[in-house]
Design a protein around this motif. Sequence first.
Motif, PDB file in Angstrom:
ATOM      1  N   ASP A  83     -12.558  15.207 -15.018  1.00  0.00           N
ATOM      2  CA  ASP A  83     -13.302  15.353 -16.271  1.00  0.00           C
ATOM      3  C   ASP A  83     -13.195  14.117 -17.139  1.00  0.00           C
ATOM      4  O   ASP A  83     -14.058  13.866 -17.988  1.00  0.00           O
ATOM      5  N   GLU A  84     -12.124  13.336 -16.953  1.00  0.00           N
ATOM      6  CA  GLU A  84     -11.941  12.107 -17.730  1.00  0.00           C
ATOM      7  C   GLU A  84     -12.676  10.919 -17.109  1.00  0.00           C
ATOM      8  O   GLU A  84     -12.577   9.794 -17.601  1.00  0.00           O
ATOM      9  N   GLY A  85     -13.406  11.149 -16.022  1.00  0.00           N
ATOM     10  CA  GLY A  85     -14.145  10.067 -15.392  1.00  0.00           C
ATOM     11  C   GLY A  85     -13.328   9.217 -14.449  1.00  0.00           C
ATOM     12  O   GLY A  85     -13.779   8.164 -14.007  1.00  0.00           O
ATOM     13  N   LYS A  86     -12.101   9.665 -14.119  1.00  0.00           N
ATOM     14  CA  LYS A  86     -11.243   8.926 -13.212  1.00  0.00           C
ATOM     15  C   LYS A  86     -11.487   9.398 -11.776  1.00  0.00           C
ATOM     16  O   LYS A  86     -11.692  10.581 -11.521  1.00  0.00           O
ATOM     17  N   LEU A  87     -11.437   8.459 -10.852  1.00  0.00           N
ATOM     18  CA  LEU A  87     -11.617   8.793  -9.451  1.00  0.00           C
ATOM     19  C   LEU A  87     -10.450   9.642  -8.957  1.00  0.00           C
ATOM     20  O   LEU A  87      -9.294   9.312  -9.200  1.00  0.00           O
ATOM     21  N   ASN A  88     -10.740  10.747  -8.286  1.00  0.00           N
ATOM     22  CA  ASN A  88      -9.715  11.577  -7.663  1.00  0.00           C
ATOM     23  C   ASN A  88      -9.292  10.868  -6.374  1.00  0.00           C
ATOM     24  O   ASN A  88      -9.852  11.087  -5.303  1.00  0.00           O
ATOM     25  N   VAL A  89      -8.298  10.017  -6.498  1.00  0.00           N
ATOM     26  CA  VAL A  89      -7.918   9.120  -5.405  1.00  0.00           C
ATOM     27  C   VAL A  89      -7.433   9.894  -4.186  1.00  0.00           C
ATOM     28  O   VAL A  89      -7.810   9.583  -3.049  1.00  0.00           O
ATOM     29  N   THR A  90      -6.595  10.886  -4.399  1.00  0.00           N
ATOM     30  CA  THR A  90      -6.058  11.647  -3.273  1.00  0.00           C
ATOM     31  C   THR A  90      -7.179  12.281  -2.455  1.00  0.00           C
ATOM     32  O   THR A  90      -7.212  12.181  -1.220  1.00  0.00           O
ATOM     33  N   LEU A  91      -8.110  12.917  -3.114  1.00  0.00           N
ATOM     34  CA  LEU A  91      -9.232  13.544  -2.417  1.00  0.00           C
ATOM     35  C   LEU A  91     -10.061  12.518  -1.665  1.00  0.00           C
ATOM     36  O   LEU A  91     -10.462  12.732  -0.525  1.00  0.00           O
ATOM     37  N   ARG A  92     -10.321  11.387  -2.301  1.00  0.00           N
ATOM     38  CA  ARG A  92     -11.145  10.367  -1.654  1.00  0.00           C
ATOM     39  C   ARG A  92     -10.466   9.814  -0.404  1.00  0.00           C
ATOM     40  O   ARG A  92     -11.116   9.585   0.620  1.00  0.00           O
ATOM     41  N   LEU A  93      -9.158   9.600  -0.451  1.00  0.00           N
ATOM     42  CA  LEU A  93      -8.462   9.087   0.727  1.00  0.00           C
ATOM     43  C   LEU A  93      -8.485  10.110   1.863  1.00  0.00           C
ATOM     44  O   LEU A  93      -8.626   9.743   3.034  1.00  0.00           O
ATOM     45  N   ILE A  94      -8.361  11.369   1.532  1.00  0.00           N
ATOM     46  CA  ILE A  94      -8.426  12.416   2.560  1.00  0.00           C
ATOM     47  C   ILE A  94      -9.806  12.432   3.209  1.00  0.00           C
ATOM     48  O   ILE A  94      -9.937  12.580   4.431  1.00  0.00           O
ATOM     49  N   VAL A  95     -10.844  12.232   2.412  1.00  0.00           N
ATOM     50  CA  VAL A  95     -12.211  12.222   2.934  1.00  0.00           C
ATOM     51  C   VAL A  95     -12.462  10.978   3.780  1.00  0.00           C
ATOM     52  O   VAL A  95     -13.102  11.032   4.837  1.00  0.00           O
ATOM     53  N   LEU A  96     -11.939   9.840   3.343  1.00  0.00           N
ATOM     54  CA  LEU A  96     -12.226   8.574   4.011  1.00  0.00           C
ATOM     55  C   LEU A  96     -11.401   8.357   5.272  1.00  0.00           C
ATOM     56  O   LEU A  96     -11.827   7.624   6.176  1.00  0.00           O
ATOM     57  N   PHE A  97     -10.228   8.957   5.359  1.00  0.00           N
ATOM     58  CA  PHE A  97      -9.324   8.668   6.475  1.00  0.00           C
ATOM     59  C   PHE A  97      -9.992   8.839   7.842  1.00  0.00           C
ATOM     60  O   PHE A  97      -9.902   7.938   8.692  1.00  0.00           O
ATOM     61  N   PRO A  98     -10.675   9.959   8.109  1.00  0.00           N
ATOM     62  CA  PRO A  98     -11.305  10.100   9.434  1.00  0.00           C
ATOM     63  C   PRO A  98     -12.438   9.109   9.668  1.00  0.00           C
ATOM     64  O   PRO A  98     -12.788   8.824  10.820  1.00  0.00           O
ATOM     65  N   LEU A  99     -13.017   8.570   8.596  1.00  0.00           N
ATOM     66  CA  LEU A  99     -14.055   7.551   8.756  1.00  0.00           C
ATOM     67  C   LEU A  99     -13.457   6.211   9.147  1.00  0.00           C
ATOM     68  O   LEU A  99     -14.117   5.385   9.798  1.00  0.00           O
ATOM     69  N   LEU A 100     -12.206   5.990   8.754  1.00  0.00           N
ATOM     70  CA  LEU A 100     -11.509   4.756   9.120  1.00  0.00           C
ATOM     71  C   LEU A 100     -10.927   4.851  10.527  1.00  0.00           C
ATOM     72  O   LEU A 100     -10.922   3.867  11.278  1.00  0.00           O
ATOM     73  N   ASP A 101     -10.425   6.006  10.864  1.00  0.00           N
ATOM     74  CA  ASP A 101      -9.717   6.218  12.134  1.00  0.00           C
ATOM     75  C   ASP A 101     -10.733   6.469  13.245  1.00  0.00           C
ATOM     76  O   ASP A 101     -11.054   7.599  13.590  1.00  0.00           O
TER      77      ASP A 101
END
Length: 341
Positions: A83-101
């Motif tokens: 809600d503060e406009g900050k990136l939810n880093v943990t969620l994004r890394l979980i989403v991106l990990f299989p795209l990297l691997d």
Amino acid sequence: MVRAVVFMLLATAFIFFTLKKQHGQTQNRRPTRRLGYKININIPPAPVFDPLVTKMERLHQAHEKEGGGENDGDNDRDDYFTDEGKLNVTLRLIVLFPLLDTAPKDGFVCLKELETWNLQQAEERLIYRTIEELRLRDRDGDGMLSFSECLPRFSKEDIEKNETGHGEAGWWNQQFINADADKNGLLDFDEFNNFLHPEDSNNEEIQKWVLREKIRGMDSNGDGKLDFTEFVKHTYDTYRIYMEFETLGAQIPTAEEKFADLDTNNDEFLVVEELRPIIRYLQPGELSYAKYYSHYLIREADDVKDGKLSLEEMLNHEHSFYNTVFDDIMDDDYDDFHDEL
């Protein structure tokens, strides 16, 4: 001090400031990275690990141009931002990990996988900027640019004078000619991309032009080449810093060894052709920074020192992947590349 700066900022930021400190005013002689930059120091933005961050950067720029507010129709903000406009880093890394691997898909991200990913993001950003600049400057809509469309600030009189001092019309015209591979007096998309991003170009003539400019700033006696003293004073430390970062402690050639290796005709001087093998260290572009950034991320997050990253390690070092980058992007002064010279 080097290690402290790396931990604080990002590998690329460390390199930027180190080189700036070492070379001082010589950096001011570098070709401007984008036609719209009003700054003298030619450094690209820090690499962006996450394509969503790039997307939000573009949306922000579009809203600024239109004088609008938030994009209520963009679900990514709701899905991945607080809600503060900050990136939810943990969620994004979980989403991106299989795209990297991906190669192989083994539950770990190795250097090659991370480097491939970061290079893709860097290439996409370069292409996007070229598309935007081409759109802004292509007055007749033919998909190609004349010299006057590329650099409208120069009058016909400026062009006719053909003065070749740094930043003058003749100086830019030489680079235009270098980029114009088919010599038809116009730059198509690929040619303009090389013109706009010379440090990332594989065009041989552009690389030589970049190195001639680099030598001009390091050549103390003005003879157009580097002797060993000039090489040590202006070049070797830059090369060594990048190599230390890239090779993770492997033995690096001494200044004497590297000079001898580059000096192919054994005349005890280095000219443009002899410096081309280390151009990515002397004049790194965004693609080179993307590679160094990959090494940085592996070094920072590889807790078990096996040369690869698990999802747990990435989450333990999420600040290394997202160190204040979104706050920087939302800064109104972040991107000047639409400003005219």
